[in-house]
Design a protein around this motif. Sequence first.
Motif, PDB file in Angstrom:
ATOM      1  N   UNK A  83       0.825  -1.217   0.000  1.00 42.46           N
ATOM      2  CA  UNK A  83       0.000   0.000   0.000  1.00 42.46           C
ATOM      3  C   UNK A  83       0.857   1.265   0.000  1.00 42.46           C
ATOM      4  N   UNK A  84       2.004   1.205   0.663  1.00 36.06           N
ATOM      5  CA  UNK A  84       2.897   2.364   0.647  1.00 36.06           C
ATOM      6  C   UNK A  84       3.435   2.619  -0.761  1.00 36.06           C
ATOM      7  N   UNK A  85       3.758   1.551  -1.482  1.00 37.39           N
ATOM      8  CA  UNK A  85       4.281   1.709  -2.839  1.00 37.39           C
ATOM      9  C   UNK A  85       3.234   2.287  -3.788  1.00 37.39           C
ATOM     10  N   UNK A  86       1.985   1.889  -3.614  1.00 39.42           N
ATOM     11  CA  UNK A  86       0.947   2.381  -4.528  1.00 39.42           C
ATOM     12  C   UNK A  86       0.211   3.590  -3.965  1.00 39.42           C
ATOM     13  N   UNK A  87       0.635   4.076  -2.802  1.00 41.17           N
ATOM     14  CA  UNK A  87      -0.050   5.222  -2.196  1.00 41.17           C
ATOM     15  C   UNK A  87      -0.045   6.475  -3.080  1.00 41.17           C
ATOM     16  N   UNK A  88       1.029   6.791  -3.849  1.00 45.76           N
ATOM     17  CA  UNK A  88       0.936   7.963  -4.744  1.00 45.76           C
ATOM     18  C   UNK A  88      -0.185   7.837  -5.758  1.00 45.76           C
ATOM     19  N   UNK A  89      -0.365   6.613  -6.297  1.00 49.91           N
ATOM     20  CA  UNK A  89      -1.461   6.422  -7.258  1.00 49.91           C
ATOM     21  C   UNK A  89      -2.808   6.552  -6.557  1.00 49.91           C
ATOM     22  N   UNK A  90      -2.934   5.968  -5.352  1.00 52.57           N
ATOM     23  CA  UNK A  90      -4.200   6.036  -4.623  1.00 52.57           C
ATOM     24  C   UNK A  90      -4.569   7.487  -4.324  1.00 52.57           C
ATOM     25  N   UNK A  91      -3.587   8.257  -3.852  1.00 52.75           N
ATOM     26  CA  UNK A  91      -3.853   9.665  -3.540  1.00 52.75           C
ATOM     27  C   UNK A  91      -4.248  10.432  -4.804  1.00 52.75           C
ATOM     28  N   UNK A  92      -3.509  10.200  -5.892  1.00 55.36           N
ATOM     29  CA  UNK A  92      -3.844  10.868  -7.154  1.00 55.36           C
ATOM     30  C   UNK A  92      -5.219  10.479  -7.658  1.00 55.36           C
ATOM     31  N   UNK A  93      -5.577   9.198  -7.519  1.00 57.90           N
ATOM     32  CA  UNK A  93      -6.903   8.751  -7.965  1.00 57.90           C
ATOM     33  C   UNK A  93      -8.005   9.396  -7.136  1.00 57.90           C
ATOM     34  N   UNK A  94      -7.831   9.414  -5.819  1.00 58.85           N
ATOM     35  CA  UNK A  94      -8.863   9.981  -4.943  1.00 58.85           C
ATOM     36  C   UNK A  94      -9.065  11.474  -5.190  1.00 58.85           C
ATOM     37  N   UNK A  95      -7.968  12.190  -5.462  1.00 54.84           N
ATOM     38  CA  UNK A  95      -8.065  13.644  -5.624  1.00 54.84           C
ATOM     39  C   UNK A  95      -8.451  14.029  -7.043  1.00 54.84           C
ATOM     40  N   UNK A  96      -7.720  13.488  -8.024  1.00 51.63           N
ATOM     41  CA  UNK A  96      -7.864  13.977  -9.403  1.00 51.63           C
ATOM     42  C   UNK A  96      -8.863  13.188 -10.235  1.00 51.63           C
ATOM     43  N   UNK A  97      -9.256  12.001  -9.801  1.00 49.88           N
ATOM     44  CA  UNK A  97     -10.228  11.221 -10.568  1.00 49.88           C
ATOM     45  C   UNK A  97     -11.551  11.105  -9.820  1.00 49.88           C
ATOM     46  N   UNK A  98     -11.540  10.407  -8.688  1.00 51.72           N
ATOM     47  CA  UNK A  98     -12.783  10.230  -7.951  1.00 51.72           C
ATOM     48  C   UNK A  98     -13.302  11.564  -7.417  1.00 51.72           C
ATOM     49  N   UNK A  99     -12.409  12.387  -6.888  1.00 51.58           N
ATOM     50  CA  UNK A  99     -12.837  13.690  -6.384  1.00 51.58           C
ATOM     51  C   UNK A  99     -13.403  14.566  -7.488  1.00 51.58           C
ATOM     52  N   UNK A 100     -12.745  14.559  -8.649  1.00 50.57           N
ATOM     53  CA  UNK A 100     -13.248  15.355  -9.776  1.00 50.57           C
ATOM     54  C   UNK A 100     -14.594  14.836 -10.269  1.00 50.57           C
ATOM     55  N   UNK A 101     -14.784  13.515 -10.259  1.00 52.59           N
ATOM     56  CA  UNK A 101     -16.064  12.949 -10.694  1.00 52.59           C
ATOM     57  C   UNK A 101     -17.190  13.366  -9.751  1.00 52.59           C
ATOM     58  N   UNK A 102     -16.936  13.281  -8.463  1.00 57.32           N
ATOM     59  CA  UNK A 102     -17.964  13.686  -7.490  1.00 57.32           C
ATOM     60  C   UNK A 102     -18.277  15.167  -7.636  1.00 57.32           C
ATOM     61  N   UNK A 103     -17.247  15.994  -7.819  1.00 53.36           N
ATOM     62  CA  UNK A 103     -17.459  17.437  -7.963  1.00 53.36           C
ATOM     63  C   UNK A 103     -18.250  17.748  -9.232  1.00 53.36           C
ATOM     64  N   UNK A 104     -17.930  17.038 -10.338  1.00 53.48           N
ATOM     65  CA  UNK A 104     -18.666  17.273 -11.585  1.00 53.48           C
ATOM     66  C   UNK A 104     -20.114  16.841 -11.449  1.00 53.48           C
ATOM     67  N   UNK A 105     -20.370  15.780 -10.674  1.00 51.79           N
ATOM     68  CA  UNK A 105     -21.756  15.362 -10.455  1.00 51.79           C
ATOM     69  C   UNK A 105     -22.523  16.438  -9.679  1.00 51.79           C
ATOM     70  N   UNK A 106     -21.869  17.054  -8.708  1.00 51.60           N
ATOM     71  CA  UNK A 106     -22.519  18.104  -7.920  1.00 51.60           C
ATOM     72  C   UNK A 106     -22.839  19.311  -8.792  1.00 51.60           C
ATOM     73  N   UNK A 107     -21.863  19.784  -9.575  1.00 52.34           N
ATOM     74  CA  UNK A 107     -22.106  20.997 -10.363  1.00 52.34           C
ATOM     75  C   UNK A 107     -22.993  20.732 -11.576  1.00 52.34           C
ATOM     76  N   UNK A 108     -23.217  19.440 -11.915  1.00 50.82           N
ATOM     77  CA  UNK A 108     -24.146  19.156 -13.013  1.00 50.82           C
ATOM     78  C   UNK A 108     -25.575  19.521 -12.642  1.00 50.82           C
TER      79      UNK A 108
END
Length: 322
Positions: A36-61
């Motif tokens: 998990x430590x090795x893949x933590x940069x990907x997890x953080x990037x996914x949560x912020x730039x992918x999943x977070x962006x998707x949730x935000x786009x759903x809200x502003x839609x």
Amino acid sequence: MSTIAAAGSGKRKARPPKPPKQKLGSLRRKEAVAGYLFISPWIIGFLIFTLGAMVYSLVISFSYYQLATNTARPAGFANYERLLEDPKVMGSLGNTLFYAVLAVPFEIVLALGLAMLLNSVRRGAGFFRTVFYLPKMTPTVATASMFLLLLNGNQGAINRGLAAIGIQGPQWLLDPDWVKPSIVLMTLWGVAGTMVIFLAALQNVPTELYEVAEVDGAGPLRRFWNITLPMISGAVFFNVLVLTIAAFQVFDQAFLLFHRDQVQGASDASLFYAIYLFQQAFRQFDFGFASAMAWLLFVIIVAISLIQVRVGNRFVYYESER
């Protein structure tokens, strides 16, 4: 008798002691933490730039959001109602669907043909594989510039070649009926990625199957249909699924060929869904409506992917099921 028994018992190898369960569990936890430590940069990037962006786009839609003023007003389902009222939404979606139906089969057939050709090469195989893969490395902008010259209706190399054999070539970039085929031609330039996957699958087909079929008198077509195609059906299914998803998100080819203000007269025929979404978001700055368009596209892609998975599993051959 006791001597023989003692000798026999002396030949037995002592089994290494099993590690205690607590120690084994501790090792597994440490391995999991390290992973998990090795893949933590990907997890953080996914949560912020992918999943977070998707949730935000759903809200502003569900809002009227303007980037210039950074203000948002509740809109309810108004943006989604506009999807049904705006004729360009359905028109661009129809263009995208037409492109997907045209491009995916052509790319599958061409990639599989090239992979079979490369798989049959014995001498200089590495050289030819490199040459066939080089077009994939060409930047999309350079490829678009090249195809603007190749597809020129008056002086393009393709129409000149057709004229040499007595065929009058169409106006690829101006005739609405030939706009999408011209984009498909540009897409096929990067077929090498799909070809590599097919090549890897072909090289995993056991040669013994071909030898047995040849002894039984099976011809090349029958060997392909009864051996090659079933054995690489997993790769075919994967490529069809990935290419379909990519086709519904087509943007670069159409934008560079038709929407850089270099080519005029075919804007409606080349208006794909992703391009219209881009125009609404970054030219009209209507991020609420653009987000609604993005979520409609997401739902369509998920639905088509689920249908493909359901249908494809009936035809895919899995070696573990033998």
